[in-house]
Design a protein around this motif. Structure first.
Motif, short mmCIF file in Angstrom:
data_model
loop_
_atom_site.label_atom_id
_atom_site.label_comp_id
_atom_site.label_asym_id
_atom_site.label_seq_id
_atom_site.Cartn_x
_atom_site.Cartn_y
_atom_site.Cartn_z
N PRO A 120 -34.69 3.85 41.05
CA PRO A 120 -34.16 5.14 40.59
C PRO A 120 -34.91 6.31 41.23
O PRO A 120 -36.07 6.18 41.68
N ALA A 121 -34.23 7.47 41.28
CA ALA A 121 -34.86 8.68 41.82
C ALA A 121 -36.10 9.04 41.02
O ALA A 121 -37.13 9.47 41.56
N THR A 122 -36.00 8.89 39.70
CA THR A 122 -37.15 9.12 38.82
C THR A 122 -37.81 7.78 38.55
O THR A 122 -37.17 6.86 38.05
N THR A 123 -39.07 7.68 38.91
CA THR A 123 -39.77 6.41 38.74
C THR A 123 -39.72 5.97 37.28
O THR A 123 -40.10 6.72 36.38
N PRO A 124 -39.25 4.76 37.01
CA PRO A 124 -39.09 4.32 35.63
C PRO A 124 -40.42 3.96 34.97
O PRO A 124 -41.39 3.61 35.64
N TYR A 125 -40.39 4.03 33.66
CA TYR A 125 -41.52 3.59 32.85
C TYR A 125 -41.62 2.05 32.91
O TYR A 125 -42.70 1.48 32.94
N ALA A 126 -40.44 1.41 32.90
CA ALA A 126 -40.38 -0.06 32.91
C ALA A 126 -39.00 -0.51 33.38
O ALA A 126 -38.03 0.25 33.37
N TYR A 127 -38.94 -1.74 33.80
CA TYR A 127 -37.66 -2.40 34.09
C TYR A 127 -37.42 -3.45 33.02
O TYR A 127 -38.33 -4.19 32.64
N ILE A 128 -36.18 -3.53 32.55
CA ILE A 128 -35.80 -4.49 31.52
C ILE A 128 -34.83 -5.50 32.13
O ILE A 128 -33.92 -5.13 32.87
N ALA A 129 -35.04 -6.77 31.82
CA ALA A 129 -34.16 -7.82 32.31
C ALA A 129 -33.79 -8.74 31.15
O ALA A 129 -34.66 -9.19 30.40
#
Length: 829
Positions: free
Chosen positions: A498-507
């Motif tokens: 994402p353009a804005t760095t995420p706090y976390a990725y969820i799977a």
């Protein structure tokens, strides 16, 4: 003049001699049957014969084994048929696609003979050398007549890795003069034996599931020929005689009248030869035609005549073994001769019935496309929320040769849910998977999809229930109407940073691909967390077990690109979030969100432990989820540095001579310090009623013995009454326990034992069978009560660690999709 004539005669003799094919004895340098040949020697002999007969033998390498040995077939034909071999093949394949095919007196039958699927049933490959020699022996009129009518495909060894494991051992320990004493070393093969392939799978039970490399590659080539007949050559224990068709009951109800008739015709020809030689034999007993994943049944359900041959002998027989009950000594030469004779009888019977075989095969496929068997004309698989399961499922469908697609539109329909056989109103959605029964392989399709196969006899050789909706854990409906599927394109999975760095990725966690993704992350030292309860964030709901990959704790170069690339590789859809807070459930920093650490995993192998159970675990780690596994010999368990081990797996086996009181105490101490012990099937017996272990049998009230006057002639059926050879049961799961995370709501298992286990009193009864758990397959009446209200999966907390008791093997033959997810939970959570 005399010298000239002599020269002509000599030239003729030399020319004729050079044209003679080498016999196996001439090539090997010893009489056939006096020594076991290595796989490379068998292949080299076939290649030599092929080089001597370039206008009659085609050499094909269709694959290779896990250990790198070539998988070969040799196609033998008359010079006339060989000249148009490709034309014959392509014309024949048209019949399997319901295309008009012109058949006449010149149309040959195609017979495929497979040898040595079980490596230590080693007579088969030796026999195959004699078969190809005699097929090309110009003085063998019978075989020359066969080749006028028949294309013969010879696979001299389906399982080269297992064969060489056996031959290497036997040639090393055999006496110069064979020791015929049954208890001699050369008649007692060490663990794991040569029967299985590299990963200790039984290749003769893998035809339908195609979990193994050898099977997958063989089926690709098989589908390029689709023979009229497939014969599979085996061995049984050395104190037995010889088995040939007709097969035993049960026959599957969809086996055609002609396929049944040919069993009888073939049996009559085999009997003729065996009677002439005064050899003992039997038919119509033990070896049935039911379970769909054998080398006789899977070809049968694909329109061929499939059969099994069993010679008394096997790995114990060696070169020669004394048989007091038969008052003889069984030699390898005897065994070769018997298998050779049934090979000849098979080919003669095919040749004599060539026209009928070809026409019946063509009718089989014409009916499959135009008048498919069974009630259901279309199968509907619900895709929503199961996209990755459906993707894996379509890969299996493709390997089988099935045609499939998607609905392509929304429609209200009526259908039968296959696991309950209940009629329901269904909303068919455009992305749902559709499989029409109006296709060439509709017979196989119907048989593999059926959830209650009709069983005409309770004495069976293998498992009796296998419905695909059970095995894959996907909602499947049978529709009585014909629907034409639209083209299927798997949903493209592409994860972008994402353009804005995420706090976390969820799977999400609900597919085997998710376990592979987790494995990759852990191997790369990526910190992975998981929520033990459901949660909601950004108006999206996530189930318990969901993977959470936070920036926190992951100080890895190119973290975002690495995680997104790995997820894309394994078809995992990531959901990036910008906060660790949630609108429902547990925030990412709560105690309900725990870290999954990369475990050091060890499993035991060796005497007393089931080779196939070991193989299922080994293959799961190495070939399915690609995570490191350490194998250790069971006799080294006492020397194991337990402080370096996180997970210890005990595959099914007899541990009475392995786990003494001292080792049980060591295991308890290790578990209390945080170790995770996983016991599978019979391995659980080692902990029954042992101090500190919460595993017991159910207490049953003893009834008055009703068997005082049981009949001797009914003992086989009496034994069957206590068994469940492989029936389908629905397990009631505690969906809140981590062991069940990601498994579909309906969890089914193949029950092969009357467990009769009591519930844990000091642990979690995660999975159990209720009074109504039975779904399909044969269960003996005495086993039925033991399978009511019995524990299947339990977890006992012991200090900081835990013991997972799995009465059933979730990795059995690699068949159960949900089982692989459940086992992943046992290992990683």
């Amino acid at each position: 003049m005399i010298r000239y004539i002599y020269g002509l005669i000599l030239s003729f003799v030399l020319l004729n001699a050079s044209a003679q094919n080498k016999t196996p004895e001439q090539f090997l340098g010893h009489p056939l049957g006096s020594k076991f040949s290595f796989h490379y020697q068998v292949v080299d002999y076939f290649k030599t014969i092929a080089a001597q007969n370039p206008n009659q033998v085609k050499v094909v390498q269709y694959g290779s084994t896990n250990e790198g040995r070539p998988l070969m077939v040799f196609i033998v034909a008359s010079p006339e048929n060989f000249a148009r071999l490709e034309e014959i093949r392509l014309d024949h394949l048209k019949s399997t696609k319901n295309q008009s095919v012109k058949t006449d007196a010149k149309t040959p039958a195609i017979a495929w003979l497979s040898y040595n699927v079980h490596g230590n049933e080693a007579v088969s490959s030796e026999t195959s050398m004699k078969v190809i020699y005699e097929l090309l022996n110009k003085n063998n009129r019978s075989m020359q007549d066969v080749l006028k009518n028949t294309i013969v495909i010879l696979d001299p060894c389906i399982n080269p890795d297992g064969r060489d494991r056996y031959v290497q051992w036997y040639n090393r320990v055999q006496n110069e003069v064979s020791d015929v004493t049954p208890f001699a070393l050369e008649h007692n093969e060490p663990w794991p034996g040569g029967r299985f392939n590299h990963y200790l799978f039984d290749l003769n039970r893998d035809w339908a599931w195609q979990t193994q490399k050898e099977t997958q590659e063989r089926i690709v080539f098989y589908s390029q020929w689709m023979p009229h007949l497939h014969a599979d050559f085996h061995e049984m224990s050395p104190n037995r005689s010889y088995y040939f068709p007709p097969a035993a009951k049960p026959f599957h109800q969809d086996i055609t009248k002609w396929q049944r008739e040919f069993n009888e015709i073939l049996g009559a020809n085999c009997r003729k030869y065996f009677d002439q030689n005064n050899w003992t034999y039997f038919s119509k007993k033990e070896y049935d035609l039911f379970y769909p994943s054998y080398g006789d049944t899977w070809p049968t359900y694909n329109g061929a005549i499939g059969m099994t041959y069993e010679q008394g002998g096997g790995g114990r027989a060696g070169l020669a073994i004394e048989r007091p009950d038969e008052n003889d000594t069984l030699t390898l030469k005897n065994r070769i001769e018997h298998h050779y004779v049934t090979s000849v009888a098979t080919l003669e019977t095919v040749s004599a019935n060539k026209d009928k075989m070809v026409s019946e095969f063509n009718n089989f496929y014409e009916n499959a496309v135009q008048k498919p068997i069974g009630t259901f004309k279309t199968y509907l698989i619900k895709s929503q929320g199961n996209e990755e399961r459906v993707r894996s499922f379509t890969e299996w469908l493709s390997r089988q040769g099935f045609e499939y697609g998607i609905a392509g539109k929304n429609l209200a329909v009526k259908g039968t849910e296959l696991t309950t056989l209940s009629d329901q109103n269904i909303k068919m959605e455009s992305n749902d998977l559709l499989i029409s029964a109006y296709q060439p392989k509709s017979n196989l399709l119907k048989i593999l999809f059926e959830t209650k196969p009709v069983l005409e006899d309770s004495i069976t050789y293998d498992i009796t229930s296998w419905g695909i909706s059970y095995l894959y854990g996907i909602k499947t409906f049978g529709l009585k109407e014909k629907y034409v599927p639209a083209a299927y394109q798997p949903e493209k999975t592409e994860n972008k940073i994402p353009a804005t760095t995420p706090y976390a990725y969820i799977a999400k966690w609900n597919s085997v691909n998710d376990a592979v993704f987790l494995s990759e992350l852990l191997k790369r030292k990526i910190l992975v967390r998981t929520s033990n309860i459901p949660f909601e964030t950004n108006k999206m709901s996530f189930e318990a077990g969901t993977l959470i990959i936070t920036k926190k704790g992951n100080y890895v170069n190119n973290f975002d690109s690495l995680v997104t690339a790995l997820a894309t590789k394994h078809f995992v859809k990531l959901v990036p979030v910008t906060t660790g807070g949630v609108t429902a459930g547990a925030s990412f920093g709560s105690d309900e969100v725990v870290t999954i650490r990369p475990p050091k995993i060890v499993t035991l192998v060796g005497d007393g432990i089931s080779p196939t159970a070991v193989g299922a675990v080994w293959h799961y780690f190495e070939q399915q989820i690609k995570y490191p596994l350490t194998l250790i010999s069971q006799d080294k368990l006492s020397q194991l540095p337990f402080d370096q081990v996180d997970v210890l797996i005990l595959p099914s086996g007899n541990y009475s001579n392995i786990l003494n009181e001292k080792l049980l105490a060591t295991l308890q101490d290790w578990v209390k310090k945080g170790g995770r012990l996983i016991a599978l099937e019979n391995a659980n017996d080692a902990f029954l009623n042992k101090p500190g272990f919460d595993l017991t049998k159910k207490v049953t009230t003893h009834k008055k013995d009703q068997d005082t006057f049981k009949k001797f002639g009914e003992q086989e059926r009496e034994e069957a009454s206590t068994t469940s050879p492989g029936s389908m049961f629905q397990v009631t799961l505690d969906a809140t326990h981590p062991l069940s995370f990601g498994c579909s709501k309906d969890y089914f298992t193949i029950v092969r034992n009357a467990y009769n286990m009591d519930y844990l009193t000091d642990g979690w009864n995660v999975g159990y069978l209720t009074d109504t758990a039975y779904k399909a397959g044969f269960v003996g009446n005495k086993a039925t009560e033991k399978l009511k209200n019995t524990l299947i999966m339990g977890v006992q907390q012991m200090g900081q660690g835990k013991i997972t008791y799995l009465m059933d093997d979730p990795l059995f033959r690699g068949m159960l999709y949900n089982g692989k997810i459940l086992f992943s939970n046992a290992v990683f959570r």
